[in-house]
Motif scaffolding. Structure first.
Motif, PDB file in Angstrom:
ATOM      1  N   GLY A 185      11.444  90.795  36.268  1.00  0.00           N
ATOM      2  CA  GLY A 185      12.076  91.231  37.503  1.00  0.00           C
ATOM      3  C   GLY A 185      13.348  92.025  37.231  1.00  0.00           C
ATOM      4  O   GLY A 185      13.714  92.932  37.986  1.00  0.00           O
ATOM      5  N   THR A 186      14.006  91.682  36.122  1.00  0.00           N
ATOM      6  CA  THR A 186      15.237  92.352  35.745  1.00  0.00           C
ATOM      7  C   THR A 186      15.016  93.846  35.539  1.00  0.00           C
ATOM      8  O   THR A 186      15.760  94.678  36.059  1.00  0.00           O
ATOM      9  N   ASP A 296      12.383  91.162  46.580  1.00  0.00           N
ATOM     10  CA  ASP A 296      12.249  90.488  45.287  1.00  0.00           C
ATOM     11  C   ASP A 296      11.685  89.101  45.578  1.00  0.00           C
ATOM     12  O   ASP A 296      12.400  88.210  46.020  1.00  0.00           O
ATOM     13  N   TYR A 299      10.242  84.005  43.858  1.00  0.00           N
ATOM     14  CA  TYR A 299      10.038  82.587  44.179  1.00  0.00           C
ATOM     15  C   TYR A 299       8.952  82.361  45.225  1.00  0.00           C
ATOM     16  O   TYR A 299       8.793  81.249  45.726  1.00  0.00           O
ATOM     17  N   SER A 322       7.931  88.554  39.576  1.00  0.00           N
ATOM     18  CA  SER A 322       8.099  88.162  38.174  1.00  0.00           C
ATOM     19  C   SER A 322       7.307  86.896  37.883  1.00  0.00           C
ATOM     20  O   SER A 322       7.219  85.999  38.727  1.00  0.00           O
ATOM     21  N   LYS A 325       9.400  82.514  36.587  1.00  0.00           N
ATOM     22  CA  LYS A 325       9.734  81.212  37.141  1.00  0.00           C
ATOM     23  C   LYS A 325       8.476  80.361  37.320  1.00  0.00           C
ATOM     24  O   LYS A 325       8.426  79.227  36.868  1.00  0.00           O
TER      25      LYS A 325
HETATM   26  C1  PLP Z   1      15.240  84.853  37.908  1.00  0.00           C
HETATM   27  C2  PLP Z   1      15.259  86.007  38.840  1.00  0.00           C
HETATM   28  C3  PLP Z   1      14.852  87.278  38.420  1.00  0.00           C
HETATM   29  C4  PLP Z   1      14.648  87.565  36.968  1.00  0.00           C
HETATM   30  O1  PLP Z   1      13.367  87.723  36.650  1.00  0.00           O
HETATM   31  P1  PLP Z   1      12.950  88.043  35.151  1.00  0.00           P
HETATM   32  O2  PLP Z   1      11.525  88.309  35.375  1.00  0.00           O
HETATM   33  O3  PLP Z   1      13.174  86.819  34.338  1.00  0.00           O
HETATM   34  O4  PLP Z   1      13.690  89.212  34.672  1.00  0.00           O
HETATM   35  C5  PLP Z   1      14.786  88.306  39.340  1.00  0.00           C
HETATM   36  N1  PLP Z   1      15.162  88.102  40.614  1.00  0.00           N
HETATM   37  C6  PLP Z   1      15.593  86.908  41.044  1.00  0.00           C
HETATM   38  C7  PLP Z   1      16.017  86.741  42.448  1.00  0.00           C
HETATM   39  C8  PLP Z   1      15.661  85.827  40.168  1.00  0.00           C
HETATM   40  O5  PLP Z   1      16.150  84.663  40.580  1.00  0.00           O
END
Ligand code: PLP
Length: 551
Positions: A185-186, A296, A299, A322, A325
């Motif tokens: 997600g980053t 995003d 979750y 992503s 999590k």
């Molecule tokens: C943890 C998190 C990410 C990070 O995702 P990665 O795939 O580990 O880079 C992105 N957005 C939110 C809101 C998060 O909490």
């Protein structure tokens, strides 16, 4: 127990200026070096980490077994050399060879998973098994650049099915979407901000809206010299279960607002946007067809019957997802960006002034003979490697294969066993935490996701002891003092809610990273601290509040 802040063993000066992640480091230091007496060898509990302490095992078993099969495929070629040189897998007959491999390795964990995956791909997704196994083997051997660069072909289809299941669910959805597989997600966030700017969809001085409180990078990125964006906050309110009110959402009606960035379910409150608000946002988008939404939904899988804004406003929405999590896979760096094939981004690029279009055609001309019609999502791919290196862009192929196996694992879990196990795990942790703090909490909020929980002292303190106590507390404590005392006295690290844009004095506790007994210990520590301040308040004011009252 009236520890003065000076005895905490950590310098409190300049605390207010620290970013939440710097503050976290200082809290960890305070938890380590504290001079305050406490039981020896009490372990530090870091509830600041969003990284889960669980992970999906079965699709990983599948990955390793697939790797062994792929090695066998590779070693069919150049076998006469006996020098450790292999070749590429062969598509012809690969399904038959896989069946032999599976029979030879019956009862091996992961092989059964792969057999089920092959059946699912053939029977449920109607894909060609030879082509599927060939893409998987070639990908896991990683002997070619990712082609196509945006995403491997069948991988995109399978991940597409997964995103549809988890992000769209039962909601009607017309048309198709494209996916760009990215390094978590980053990377998705980085690429999206950058390409929106490069293509004049966000310009210096433009205004964007952020759904707050929000994951800190979304607060920080717009202020960088690269972007210099004005920010309007759409505030969720603790009193309304962290939902956005219509009044707040109406800020999106301002034509100055070019894009709305939102995390759903939110981080840190960990609440999904309720159906009424989703519909209200969709209504606003009808009136503002040019508005860009970036959602995003990392979750999403932790919510019941999740529906993304992407399902309601597919033309306007860039979907970020992503695998970090849900599958406990932060080290894999697996994420996706999805965009509907008919979207406002491409439309707005087509409407740019001729001079800007000419400049962009120049920028992307090395990629295609028709740069004017290069889709936004393919511009993301190109920009991710500074255009010039477009031919080597794309997520590494073994990463894409693990992403496919995670997706198939979820798609085949028709009874949601894995998902429900995770939900129960984190809900029990929340229960343990709040029971020990002494809070009656509403477990009936169907929008609560509980990956994190925000302990809002102002809200809880007011509810139990009234406004005068809360006023006294915050005029007689320094910013973050409570967090430092938690760290120093109980070796408990909690992130400040302030860093995520919460208006109140609060701490974010991640429910993903520790075990149930740890959350009980954190709850007790928070309660002891609060009781201490109530006693001090009583001493200072002559009141007789009950320090052990249920909040
Ligand atoms: C943890 C998190 C990410 C990070 O995702 P990665 O795939 O580990 O880079 C992105 N957005 C939110 C809101 C998060 O909490």
């Amino acid at each position: 127990m009236t520890t003065s802040i000076k005895t905490l063993g950590s310098d409190m000066s300049g605390i207010g200026a620290l970013s939440p992640f710097e503050l976290k480091d200082r809290l960890i230091k305070a938890a380590g070096e504290s001079a305050v007496e406490r039981p020896a060898n009490l372990a530090m509990l870091n509830a600041g980490r969003g990284n889960p302490n669980f992970l999906a095992t079965l699709p990983r078993h599948g990955f390793w077994q697939l790797g062994l099969f792929a090695m066998r495929e590779s070693e069919r070629t150049f076998a006469h050399l006996h020098t450790g040189v292999g070749g590429f897998p062969k598509k012809e007959g690969i399904e038959d060879r896989f069946e032999i491999f599976a029979r030879e390795n019956q009862n091996v964990r992961g092989v059964d998973f792969l057999c089920a995956a092959v059946s699912y791909v053939r029977d449920q997704l109607a894909l060609n098994v030879d082509e599927f196994l060939y893409e998987m083997c070639e990908g896991i051997l990683a002997s070619n650049y990712p082609v196509p660069d945006r995403m491997l072909c069948l991988s995109e289809i399978i991940v597409g099915h997964y995103l549809r299941r988890e992000m769209v669910g039962e909601h009607p959805f017309v048309g198709e979407f494209d996916i760009f597989a990215v390094e978590g997600g980053t990377a998705a966030m980085t690429y999206i901000f950058n390409t929106l700017r490069e293509n004049y969809l966000l310009n210096k001085g433009d205004t964007i809206a952020l759904g707050t409180p929000i994951f800190t990078p979304y607060i920080e990125i717009p202020h960088l010299r690269d972007y210099q964006l004005n920010v309007v906050e759409i505030n969720a309110d603790v009193e309304s279960g962290w939902q956005y009110s219509k009044k707040e959402l109406d800020k999106l009606r301002d034509p100055q607002v070019k894009a709305f960035f939102v995390v759903n379910p939110s981080n840190p409150p960990s609440v999904r946007i309720d159906n009424e608000s989703l519909r209200y946002i969709a209504q606003i988008v009808q009136d503002r067809p040019d508005l860009i939404l970036v959602t995003d939904d990392v979750y999403g899988t932790f919510a019941e019957n999740f529906v993304s804004l992407f399902a309601l406003c597919p033309r306007n929405t860039i979907l970020v997802y992503s695998y970090s999590k849900h599958f406990g896979a932060t080290g894999w760096r697996l994420g996706t960006i999805a965009a509907h094939q008919d979207n406002v981004l491409d439309h707005r690029i087509a409407q740019l002034l001729p001079v800007k279009k000419r400049e962009l055609n120049e920028r992307y001309k090395s990629i295609t003979t028709d740069p004017e019609h290069l889709k936004f999502i393919d511009r993301l791919v190109a920009d991710s490697r500074t255009v010039a290196l477009n031919h080597t862009s794309g997520l590494s192929t073994p990463q894409q294969i693990q992403m496919v196996l995670f997706s198939l694992f979820a798609l085949m879990d028709t009874t949601d066993t894995y998902k429900n196990t995770l939900r129960q795990l984190i809900r029990r942790r929340k229960q343990a935490l709040y029971t020990e703090i002494g809070v009656r909490f509403d477990a009936s909020d169907s929008n609560a996701v509980d990956y994190y929980t925000v302990i809002d002292l102002e809200y809880l303190g007011k509810r139990a002891y009234g406004q005068p106590f809360v006023d006294w507390l915050f005029t007689n404590t320094q910013p973050s003092e409570l967090l430092f005392r938690l760290a120093a006295e109980a070796k408990v690290v909690v992130l400040p809610g302030r860093g995520f844009g919460t208006p109140h004095h609060s701490g974010r506790v991640s429910l993903a990273n520790l075990n149930e007994s740890d959350y009980a210990r954190i709850g007790r520590a928070i309660r002891r601290l609060l009781a201490d301040y109530v006693e001090r308040y009583n001493l200072a004011t002559g009141q007789e509040l009950d320090p052990n009252k249920v909040l």
